[in-house]
Design a protein around this motif. Structure first.
Motif, PDB file in Angstrom:
ATOM      1  N   LEU A  54     -70.732 -18.504  15.095  1.00  0.00           N
ATOM      2  CA  LEU A  54     -70.714 -18.240  13.662  1.00  0.00           C
ATOM      3  C   LEU A  54     -72.054 -17.674  13.194  1.00  0.00           C
ATOM      4  N   ILE A  55     -73.140 -18.238  13.688  1.00  0.00           N
ATOM      5  CA  ILE A  55     -74.478 -17.727  13.358  1.00  0.00           C
ATOM      6  C   ILE A  55     -74.623 -16.282  13.822  1.00  0.00           C
ATOM      7  N   ASN A  56     -74.135 -15.974  15.019  1.00  0.00           N
ATOM      8  CA  ASN A  56     -74.198 -14.608  15.537  1.00  0.00           C
ATOM      9  C   ASN A  56     -73.443 -13.644  14.624  1.00  0.00           C
ATOM     10  N   SER A  97     -78.534 -21.444   6.989  1.00  0.00           N
ATOM     11  CA  SER A  97     -77.915 -22.639   6.418  1.00  0.00           C
ATOM     12  C   SER A  97     -77.001 -23.310   7.443  1.00  0.00           C
ATOM     13  N   ILE A  98     -76.394 -22.525   8.321  1.00  0.00           N
ATOM     14  CA  ILE A  98     -75.588 -23.096   9.404  1.00  0.00           C
ATOM     15  C   ILE A  98     -76.497 -23.847  10.370  1.00  0.00           C
ATOM     16  N   LEU A  99     -77.685 -23.316  10.617  1.00  0.00           N
ATOM     17  CA  LEU A  99     -78.657 -24.027  11.456  1.00  0.00           C
ATOM     18  C   LEU A  99     -78.989 -25.380  10.834  1.00  0.00           C
ATOM     19  N   GLY A 100     -79.177 -25.404   9.525  1.00  0.00           N
ATOM     20  CA  GLY A 100     -79.438 -26.658   8.832  1.00  0.00           C
ATOM     21  C   GLY A 100     -78.282 -27.634   8.979  1.00  0.00           C
ATOM     22  N   LYS A 101     -77.059 -27.120   8.915  1.00  0.00           N
ATOM     23  CA  LYS A 101     -75.878 -27.972   9.092  1.00  0.00           C
ATOM     24  C   LYS A 101     -75.828 -28.528  10.509  1.00  0.00           C
ATOM     25  N   MET A 102     -76.206 -27.699  11.481  1.00  0.00           N
ATOM     26  CA  MET A 102     -76.232 -28.163  12.876  1.00  0.00           C
ATOM     27  C   MET A 102     -77.158 -29.363  13.011  1.00  0.00           C
ATOM     28  N   VAL A 103     -78.340 -29.228  12.450  1.00  0.00           N
ATOM     29  CA  VAL A 103     -79.336 -30.306  12.546  1.00  0.00           C
ATOM     30  C   VAL A 103     -78.816 -31.548  11.822  1.00  0.00           C
ATOM     31  N   LYS A 104     -78.210 -31.350  10.654  1.00  0.00           N
ATOM     32  CA  LYS A 104     -77.671 -32.464   9.870  1.00  0.00           C
ATOM     33  C   LYS A 104     -76.566 -33.202  10.626  1.00  0.00           C
ATOM     34  N   MET A 121     -63.715 -23.750   8.906  1.00  0.00           N
ATOM     35  CA  MET A 121     -63.541 -24.559  10.097  1.00  0.00           C
ATOM     36  C   MET A 121     -63.265 -26.006   9.706  1.00  0.00           C
ATOM     37  N   ASP A 122     -63.980 -26.485   8.703  1.00  0.00           N
ATOM     38  CA  ASP A 122     -63.772 -27.865   8.264  1.00  0.00           C
ATOM     39  C   ASP A 122     -62.354 -28.075   7.741  1.00  0.00           C
ATOM     40  N   LEU A 123     -61.852 -27.101   6.993  1.00  0.00           N
ATOM     41  CA  LEU A 123     -60.519 -27.235   6.406  1.00  0.00           C
ATOM     42  C   LEU A 123     -59.416 -27.311   7.446  1.00  0.00           C
ATOM     43  N   PHE A 124     -59.622 -26.662   8.593  1.00  0.00           N
ATOM     44  CA  PHE A 124     -58.611 -26.640   9.636  1.00  0.00           C
ATOM     45  C   PHE A 124     -58.820 -27.718  10.690  1.00  0.00           C
ATOM     46  N   GLY A 125     -59.828 -28.553  10.503  1.00  0.00           N
ATOM     47  CA  GLY A 125     -60.073 -29.654  11.428  1.00  0.00           C
ATOM     48  C   GLY A 125     -60.689 -29.232  12.749  1.00  0.00           C
ATOM     49  N   VAL A 126     -61.313 -28.065  12.787  1.00  0.00           N
ATOM     50  CA  VAL A 126     -61.963 -27.595  14.009  1.00  0.00           C
ATOM     51  C   VAL A 126     -63.258 -28.385  14.193  1.00  0.00           C
ATOM     52  N   THR A 127     -63.426 -28.983  15.364  1.00  0.00           N
ATOM     53  CA  THR A 127     -64.639 -29.743  15.621  1.00  0.00           C
ATOM     54  C   THR A 127     -65.805 -28.787  15.855  1.00  0.00           C
ATOM     55  N   HIS A 128     -66.949 -29.211  15.413  1.00  0.00           N
ATOM     56  CA  HIS A 128     -68.148 -28.396  15.550  1.00  0.00           C
ATOM     57  C   HIS A 128     -68.856 -28.731  16.847  1.00  0.00           C
ATOM     58  N   ASN A 129     -69.348 -27.701  17.508  1.00  0.00           N
ATOM     59  CA  ASN A 129     -70.235 -27.894  18.650  1.00  0.00           C
ATOM     60  C   ASN A 129     -71.233 -26.742  18.644  1.00  0.00           C
ATOM     61  N   VAL A 130     -72.175 -26.809  19.562  1.00  0.00           N
ATOM     62  CA  VAL A 130     -73.242 -25.809  19.581  1.00  0.00           C
ATOM     63  C   VAL A 130     -72.680 -24.406  19.820  1.00  0.00           C
ATOM     64  N   TYR A 131     -71.591 -24.299  20.565  1.00  0.00           N
ATOM     65  CA  TYR A 131     -71.030 -22.987  20.888  1.00  0.00           C
ATOM     66  C   TYR A 131     -70.320 -22.362  19.692  1.00  0.00           C
TER      67      TYR A 131
END
Length: 76
Positions: free
Chosen positions: A16-18, A31-38, A1-11
């Motif tokens: 991805l977590i699911n 680890s994705i949860l940790g990234k969310m918090v970060k 997602m980062d490589l393609f410039g997709v913005t991150h949001n809770v959804y």
């Protein structure tokens, strides 16, 4: 997602977590949860519920109880 410039949001991160939980990769999902918090993205009830389900499916009940207690502490 980062490589393609997709913005991150809770959804997007919850989806991805699911996917990771359904593929029995709960450690990666955590680890994705940790990234969310970060990133300052607040996980919601669906995010936590997905992780709880994934942990229980992998037999990691102790970790699931710890996550549940964290949810209660945060007021979810």
């Amino acid at each position: 997602m980062d490589l393609f410039g997709v913005t991150h949001n809770v959804y997007s991160l919850s989806a991805l977590i699911n996917c990771l939980c359904r593929l029995n990769h709960v450690d990666f999902a955590l680890s994705i949860l940790g990234k969310m918090v970060k990133l300052g993205i607040q996980p919601n009830v669906i995010t936590f519920n997905t992780l709880l389900n994934g942990l229980c499916m992998e037999g990691k009940i102790k970790e699931a109880v710890g996550l549940f207690n964290e949810m209660v502490r945060r007021g979810h």
